[in-house]
Design an enzyme around this catalytic site. Sequence first.
Site, short mmCIF file in Angstrom:
data_model
loop_
_atom_site.label_atom_id
_atom_site.label_comp_id
_atom_site.label_asym_id
_atom_site.label_seq_id
_atom_site.Cartn_x
_atom_site.Cartn_y
_atom_site.Cartn_z
N HIS A 34 -2.50 -5.84 -3.78
CA HIS A 34 -2.29 -5.08 -5.02
C HIS A 34 -0.95 -5.31 -5.68
O HIS A 34 -0.71 -4.82 -6.77
CB HIS A 34 -2.45 -3.58 -4.76
CG HIS A 34 -1.27 -2.98 -4.05
ND1 HIS A 34 -1.15 -2.99 -2.69
CD2 HIS A 34 -0.15 -2.38 -4.52
CE1 HIS A 34 -0.01 -2.41 -2.34
NE2 HIS A 34 0.62 -2.04 -3.43
C1 UD1 Z 1 1.87 1.43 -7.51
C2 UD1 Z 1 3.33 1.21 -7.18
C3 UD1 Z 1 3.46 0.28 -5.97
C4 UD1 Z 1 2.64 0.80 -4.81
C5 UD1 Z 1 1.21 1.05 -5.24
C6 UD1 Z 1 0.45 1.71 -4.12
C7 UD1 Z 1 4.86 1.24 -9.11
C8 UD1 Z 1 5.68 0.41 -10.02
N1 UD1 Z 1 4.03 0.56 -8.29
O1 UD1 Z 1 1.32 0.18 -7.89
O2 UD1 Z 1 4.81 0.22 -5.57
O3 UD1 Z 1 2.67 -0.17 -3.79
O4 UD1 Z 1 1.20 1.94 -6.37
O5 UD1 Z 1 -0.91 1.56 -4.25
O6 UD1 Z 1 4.97 2.44 -9.12
N2 UD1 Z 1 -5.30 2.23 -11.59
C9 UD1 Z 1 -6.54 2.80 -11.72
N3 UD1 Z 1 -6.77 3.94 -11.02
C10 UD1 Z 1 -5.86 4.53 -10.23
C11 UD1 Z 1 -4.60 3.94 -10.12
C12 UD1 Z 1 -4.33 2.78 -10.80
O7 UD1 Z 1 -7.41 2.31 -12.43
O8 UD1 Z 1 -6.15 5.58 -9.61
C13 UD1 Z 1 -5.03 0.97 -12.34
C14 UD1 Z 1 -4.61 1.23 -13.76
O9 UD1 Z 1 -5.13 0.21 -14.58
C15 UD1 Z 1 -3.12 1.02 -13.72
C16 UD1 Z 1 -2.99 -0.07 -12.66
O10 UD1 Z 1 -4.02 0.23 -11.72
O11 UD1 Z 1 -2.60 0.65 -14.95
C17 UD1 Z 1 -1.67 -0.08 -11.95
O12 UD1 Z 1 -1.36 1.22 -11.47
P1 UD1 Z 1 0.19 1.64 -11.23
O13 UD1 Z 1 0.22 2.99 -10.65
O14 UD1 Z 1 0.99 1.38 -12.46
O15 UD1 Z 1 0.68 0.58 -10.20
P2 UD1 Z 1 0.05 0.11 -8.82
O16 UD1 Z 1 -0.28 -1.33 -8.94
O17 UD1 Z 1 -1.00 1.04 -8.38
N1 UDP Z 2 -4.76 2.69 2.32
C1 UDP Z 2 -5.90 3.49 2.28
N2 UDP Z 2 -7.04 2.97 1.72
C2 UDP Z 2 -7.11 1.70 1.22
C3 UDP Z 2 -5.94 0.89 1.28
C4 UDP Z 2 -4.78 1.43 1.82
O1 UDP Z 2 -5.87 4.63 2.73
O2 UDP Z 2 -8.18 1.31 0.72
C5 UDP Z 2 -3.53 3.25 2.90
C6 UDP Z 2 -2.91 2.40 3.99
O3 UDP Z 2 -3.50 2.67 5.24
C7 UDP Z 2 -1.45 2.81 3.90
C8 UDP Z 2 -1.26 3.10 2.44
O4 UDP Z 2 -2.56 3.30 1.89
O5 UDP Z 2 -1.21 3.99 4.63
C9 UDP Z 2 -0.59 1.93 1.79
O6 UDP Z 2 -0.66 2.07 0.42
P1 UDP Z 2 -0.62 0.84 -0.57
O7 UDP Z 2 -0.97 -0.41 0.13
O8 UDP Z 2 -1.43 1.21 -1.75
O9 UDP Z 2 0.90 0.85 -1.04
P2 UDP Z 2 2.27 0.29 -0.43
O10 UDP Z 2 2.41 0.74 0.97
O11 UDP Z 2 2.24 -1.20 -0.58
O12 UDP Z 2 3.30 0.86 -1.34
#
Ligand code: UD1
Ligand code: UDP
Length: 353
Positions: free
Chosen positions: A206
């Site tokens: 991601h």
């Molecule tokens: C965010 C965090 C990242 C973290 C990740 C965990 C920032 C800059 N990034 O990344 O550090 O590792 O969360 O998962 O804060 N979206 C949906 N539904 C949701 C959430 C997101 O559709 O419930 C889509 C939307 O199009 C959104 C895109 O994902 O614009 C990115 O979401 P965003 O929260 O900005 O960043 P992540 O890539 O999720």
């Molecule tokens: N995780 C989850 N379901 C998923 C993928 C990840 O519960 O489908 C959990 C994972 O076990 C970990 C956390 O989400 O505890 C990590 O989050 P993510 O990878 O989104 O973010 P990051 O740690 O890179 O910020």
Amino acid sequence: MKVLTVIGARPQFIKAAVVSRAFVEHRPDVHEILVHTGQHYDANMSDVFFDELGIPLPDHNLGIGGGTHGQNTGRMLEKLEALMQAERPDWVLVYGDTDSTLAGALASAKLHIPVAHVEAGLRSFNRYMPEEINRVLTDHVAALLFAPSEVARTNLCNEGIANDRIRLVGDVMYDAALFYNERARKPAWFDSLSLRSNEFVLCTIHRAENTDQEARMQGIFDGLGESGLPIILPLHPRTSKKLTQMNVNLPANVTAVDPVGYLEMVWLEANCKIIATDSGGVQKEAYFHKKPCITLRDETEWVELIEGGYNALAGANSKEISNLIRSANFPRFESNIYGSGDAGRNIVEWMCR
Ligand code: UD1
Ligand code: UDP
């Protein structure tokens, strides 16, 4: 004492579950106010964690998600400031390195409310990552910095942060792994894949640095395909959208599923053969579950896992990825480098002193 906790993204719900439980168990006199910024909003990216992990429902949901970094951070900042002025907490508590983390830290620091940062001191030294900007800025305005590892503590000292603001407490994700392990749940769809335990690769992708660059996405999926092993990929919504936009096809050995809840994720981690990921949290969980980890990035904040030989960096290079998956040969997993599973309690005790 009143603590206002700001969370918004999937990994923060898991980390906050640990500390919220520690407040209830060890300091029931503390009044914690949970604020969800709304950064993650799909049911399988947010609600499922509140349902499964025993976290109290948020007192406030700001409903801010889906925008650009500037839009999200700015809108969160404005709403959080108003909320903090109304609630006047003694502490603001933030986790990790997301846009929600930075907004919470900035809003409170400017109101002269002390900020405590859980998972302080992590550094990739790659300022291209939005997370690196969020971490560095949050650490520099925080009053109390909870470092999960010795490396993190050293990083903070190297940036001139006073030692008396830093506490080495261990990693709350280790606490979570210990607590939820026995509650792990096999996903309902797993048996229909006709796979056996310890035969599949669990993969998550991601990171913006991968999903936003077509060449990297192609390299990663080519590598996963060339490995030939069955791969289960719980697909983050960001990655799902980018795959559609970029027209990258999934190789036949990769089964994409919707994001799973934490209890199902723990089961998949405990029952897979290898983990391939660009997630920060999942790299550590691979280690907690004693599974070899192949990291789909060029660097990692969790350098102690690389140094110990538990994790290998493959970048987005298809050959590296397929070779590492096919030949994963990692050392025995020994002592734990992320504390004793009492990080949550340590955090609560330091905040209440
Ligand atoms: C965010 C965090 C990242 C973290 C990740 C965990 C920032 C800059 N990034 O990344 O550090 O590792 O969360 O998962 O804060 N979206 C949906 N539904 C949701 C959430 C997101 O559709 O419930 C889509 C939307 O199009 C959104 C895109 O994902 O614009 C990115 O979401 P965003 O929260 O900005 O960043 P992540 O890539 O999720
Ligand atoms: N995780 C989850 N379901 C998923 C993928 C990840 O519960 O489908 C959990 C994972 O076990 C970990 C956390 O989400 O505890 C990590 O989050 P993510 O990878 O989104 O973010 P990051 O740690 O890179 O910020």
